[in-house]
Structures are given as structure tokens and as C-alpha cells.
Design a protein around this motif. Structure first.
Motif, mmCIF file in Angstrom:
data_model
loop_
_atom_site.group_PDB
_atom_site.id
_atom_site.type_symbol
_atom_site.label_atom_id
_atom_site.label_comp_id
_atom_site.label_asym_id
_atom_site.label_seq_id
_atom_site.Cartn_x
_atom_site.Cartn_y
_atom_site.Cartn_z
ATOM 1 N N LEU A 125 10.944 3.922 -0.992
ATOM 2 C CA LEU A 125 9.873 4.474 -1.686
ATOM 3 C C LEU A 125 8.738 3.669 -1.064
ATOM 4 O O LEU A 125 7.576 3.954 -1.454
ATOM 5 C CB LEU A 125 9.866 4.283 -3.252
ATOM 6 N N ASN A 126 8.818 2.737 -0.175
ATOM 7 C CA ASN A 126 7.890 1.989 0.412
ATOM 8 C C ASN A 126 6.708 2.832 1.135
ATOM 9 O O ASN A 126 5.525 2.437 1.056
ATOM 10 C CB ASN A 126 8.485 0.630 1.206
ATOM 11 N N TRP A 127 7.388 3.705 1.764
ATOM 12 C CA TRP A 127 6.763 4.760 2.648
ATOM 13 C C TRP A 127 5.491 5.364 1.972
ATOM 14 O O TRP A 127 4.749 6.047 2.410
ATOM 15 C CB TRP A 127 7.371 5.211 3.608
ATOM 16 N N LEU A 128 5.738 5.406 0.347
ATOM 17 C CA LEU A 128 4.956 6.405 -0.379
ATOM 18 C C LEU A 128 3.571 5.794 -0.455
ATOM 19 O O LEU A 128 2.515 6.107 -0.959
ATOM 20 C CB LEU A 128 5.379 6.523 -1.863
ATOM 21 N N SER A 129 3.357 4.456 0.088
ATOM 22 C CA SER A 129 2.085 3.790 -0.160
ATOM 23 C C SER A 129 1.323 4.687 0.891
ATOM 24 O O SER A 129 -0.043 4.269 0.930
ATOM 25 C CB SER A 129 2.406 2.241 0.268
ATOM 26 N N THR A 130 1.864 4.979 1.995
ATOM 27 C CA THR A 130 0.791 5.618 2.962
ATOM 28 C C THR A 130 0.076 6.855 2.206
ATOM 29 O O THR A 130 -1.144 7.111 2.901
ATOM 30 C CB THR A 130 2.004 6.599 3.954
ATOM 31 N N PHE A 131 0.557 7.383 1.201
ATOM 32 C CA PHE A 131 -0.392 8.250 0.371
ATOM 33 C C PHE A 131 -1.129 8.147 -0.607
ATOM 34 O O PHE A 131 -1.849 8.897 -1.278
ATOM 35 C CB PHE A 131 0.430 9.517 -0.138
ATOM 36 N N ILE A 132 -1.370 6.617 -0.745
ATOM 37 C CA ILE A 132 -2.154 5.980 -1.640
ATOM 38 C C ILE A 132 -3.545 6.314 -1.447
ATOM 39 O O ILE A 132 -4.470 6.924 -2.314
ATOM 40 C CB ILE A 132 -1.896 4.840 -2.160
ATOM 41 N N GLY A 133 -3.704 6.495 -0.106
ATOM 42 C CA GLY A 133 -5.275 6.875 0.229
ATOM 43 C C GLY A 133 -5.991 8.265 -0.023
ATOM 44 O O GLY A 133 -7.023 8.344 -0.224
ATOM 45 N N LEU A 134 -4.800 8.918 -0.605
ATOM 46 C CA LEU A 134 -5.217 10.284 -0.841
ATOM 47 C C LEU A 134 -5.977 10.308 -2.299
ATOM 48 O O LEU A 134 -6.833 11.123 -2.785
ATOM 49 C CB LEU A 134 -3.949 11.141 -1.139
ATOM 50 N N LEU A 135 -5.871 9.034 -2.948
ATOM 51 C CA LEU A 135 -6.586 8.935 -4.503
ATOM 52 C C LEU A 135 -7.892 8.814 -4.197
ATOM 53 O O LEU A 135 -8.597 8.985 -5.279
ATOM 54 C CB LEU A 135 -5.789 7.864 -5.107
ATOM 55 N N PHE A 136 -8.549 8.447 -3.100
ATOM 56 C CA PHE A 136 -9.698 8.125 -3.013
ATOM 57 C C PHE A 136 -10.623 9.522 -2.514
ATOM 58 O O PHE A 136 -11.790 9.480 -2.576
ATOM 59 C CB PHE A 136 -10.037 7.329 -1.715
ATOM 60 N N ILE A 137 -9.839 10.529 -2.096
ATOM 61 C CA ILE A 137 -10.493 11.722 -1.844
ATOM 62 C C ILE A 137 -11.138 12.436 -2.965
ATOM 63 O O ILE A 137 -12.095 13.008 -2.767
ATOM 64 C CB ILE A 137 -9.595 12.751 -1.092
ATOM 65 N N PRO A 138 -10.704 12.688 -4.196
ATOM 66 C CA PRO A 138 -11.287 13.191 -5.302
ATOM 67 C C PRO A 138 -12.630 12.951 -5.509
ATOM 68 O O PRO A 138 -13.623 13.764 -5.910
ATOM 69 C CB PRO A 138 -10.220 13.190 -6.286
ATOM 70 N N TYR A 139 -12.990 11.796 -5.248
ATOM 71 C CA TYR A 139 -14.381 11.395 -5.676
ATOM 72 C C TYR A 139 -15.397 12.104 -4.858
ATOM 73 O O TYR A 139 -16.603 12.112 -5.078
ATOM 74 C CB TYR A 139 -14.525 9.675 -5.433
ATOM 75 N N THR A 140 -15.112 12.475 -3.612
ATOM 76 C CA THR A 140 -16.094 13.163 -2.668
ATOM 77 C C THR A 140 -16.255 14.562 -3.399
ATOM 78 O O THR A 140 -16.994 15.317 -2.515
ATOM 79 C CB THR A 140 -15.533 13.074 -1.167
#
Length: 224
Positions: free
Chosen positions: A20-35
Motif C-alpha cells: 500500500l505504500n505506492w498509494l501515496s503516489t495518488f495523494i496528490g489527486l486530493l489537491f485537484i478538486p480545489y481548482t
């Protein structure tokens, strides 16, 4: 000691036999909805300014023969690497860009696509690029060999540069933090050094994402 030191870069830590460590790669997607807010906020205006600046710079590097929208590919690469570099500074978040698996997966497809496009559509320019103008005839075979080798190792240098810079700072911070229990009287000094290193690593995270994006842009501009 070395096992503990490098354990922060170990992607094999698993839960229920799932890495599950590689799931951290997708944490950056959480910043997208703010746009996508209806009312532009400061976060949106900040990223919009950065993207417009990068778009103008990449457009200048690519030249007038570039395809429309090609700059967005490199802006997306910059954003992806930046999010992963920056999130790796937080505790207990796996730094995926510190592994050759991810960095090479980014640079190798880009390089292969540039090479295929250049050799299929503009092979005269690709041949001419191997011999700089004004090269003596006796040095031409050596220049072709040198340019070919430098061209082949480009994806490796992109990947290793990103990986090495991410590993170096994290290792130094981990090494200093592991010695904190033996520094009873110098703990304040250690905290100050760690804060300064964290600021430095934040700058490195931004610089390395910019470097990999700008070098990819320069490599693509050479095939036009």
C-alpha cells in the motif's frame, strides 16, 4: 543501523499482503478538486499563475513548430513530480519519487516517444544533430559515438537525478534524527538544523520537479 536508515525507502511494507505504500503516489489527486470551485480562491489563483508562467516558458523552448497543447504534458509532469516530492516530506508518507521504478517510468516513455517521432518524421535533422557544425572530419566518428551515447543515457540521467536528490536529503534528515537521543544538551541545535534541512528539502522538491520538466521540454524541442 543501515537497515533502519534505509527503511523509509522500503516499498515492500505491506498490509494484508498488499503493498500500500505506492498509494501515496495518488495523494496528490486530493489537491485537484480545489481548482474546480465556482469562486476562484487564493489556491486557484496561485496555481493558475504558476501554470501560466510555465506555459509561456515551455512554449518559448518548444518553438513555433510545436503542437498546440503540448506544454500541458510537461506542466502535468511538473505537477505530478512536485506533489510526490513535497508529500514525501510529511511523516509516514512514502516518497515514491525516491525510487527508480517511478522516475524511470516517467522519463523512459517520454524519451522513447521523442526518439520515435524524431527518427520517423525528421530523420535528416536527427542525423545532423549528431555532428555539431564545424566539427573536423577526423573527429566526426567520435562525435557520432559521443552524441549517440549521450542521447541513450538521457532517460537514465533524468531518473537518477530525481531519485538521488530525493534520497540524499531524506537520508540526512533520518541520520540526524536517529542521533537525537544521544544529544541531550544539543537537542535545540538539532531541531534548528532539522528545520533548516526541511526548508532546504522543500526547495529541492520544487527545483527537481522543475528540472525534470524543463529537461524533458528541451529534449522534445531537439526533435523538431
Amino acid at each position: 543501523m543501515m537497515t533502519n536508515l534505509f527503511s523509509i525507502f522500503d516499498p515492500s511494507t505491506n498490509l494484508f499482503n498488499l503493498s500500500l505504500n505506492w498509494l501515496s503516489t495518488f495523494i496528490g489527486l486530493l489537491f485537484i478538486p480545489y481548482t474546480f470551485w465556482f469562486i476562484p480562491n487564493r489556491y486557484f489563483m496561485f496555481w493558475n499563475f504558476i501554470f501560466n508562467t510555465l506555459h509561456k516558458e515551455f512554449k518559448t523552448l518548444l518553438g513555433i513548430n510545436s503542437f498546440n497543447g503540448s506544454t500541458f504534458l510537461f506542466i502535468s509532469l511538473f505537477s505530478f513530480v512536485l506533489f510526490n516530492n513535497f508529500l514525501g516530506l510529511f511523516p509516514y508518507i512514502f516518497t515514491s519519487t525516491s525510487h527508480l521504478t517511478l522516475s524511470l517510468s516517467l522519463s523512459l516513455p517520454l524519451w522513447i516517444s521523442f526518439m520515435l517521432y524524431g527518427w520517423i518524421n525528421n530523420y535528416n535533422h536527427m542525423f545532423a544533430h549528431m555532428i555539431p557544425q564545424g566539427t573536423p572530419n577526423i573527429l566526426m566518428p567520435f562525435m557520432v559515438l559521443i552524441e549517440t551515447i549521450s542521447n541513450i543515457i538521457r532517460p537514465g540521467t533524468l531518473a537518477v537525478r530525481l531519485m538521488a536528490n530525493m534520497i540524499a536529503g531524506h537520508l540526512l534528515m533520518t541520520l540526524l534524527s536517529s542521533t537525537g537521543q544521544n544529544m541531550n544538551f544539543l537537542i535545540i541545535l538539532l531541531l534548528i538544523v532539522q528545520i533548516l534541512l526541511l526548508i532546504l528539502e522543500s526547495a529541492v522538491a520544487v527545483i527537481q520537479s522543475y528540472v525534470i520538466a524543463i529537461l524533458s521540454t528541451l529534449y522534445s524541442s531537439e526533435v523538431n
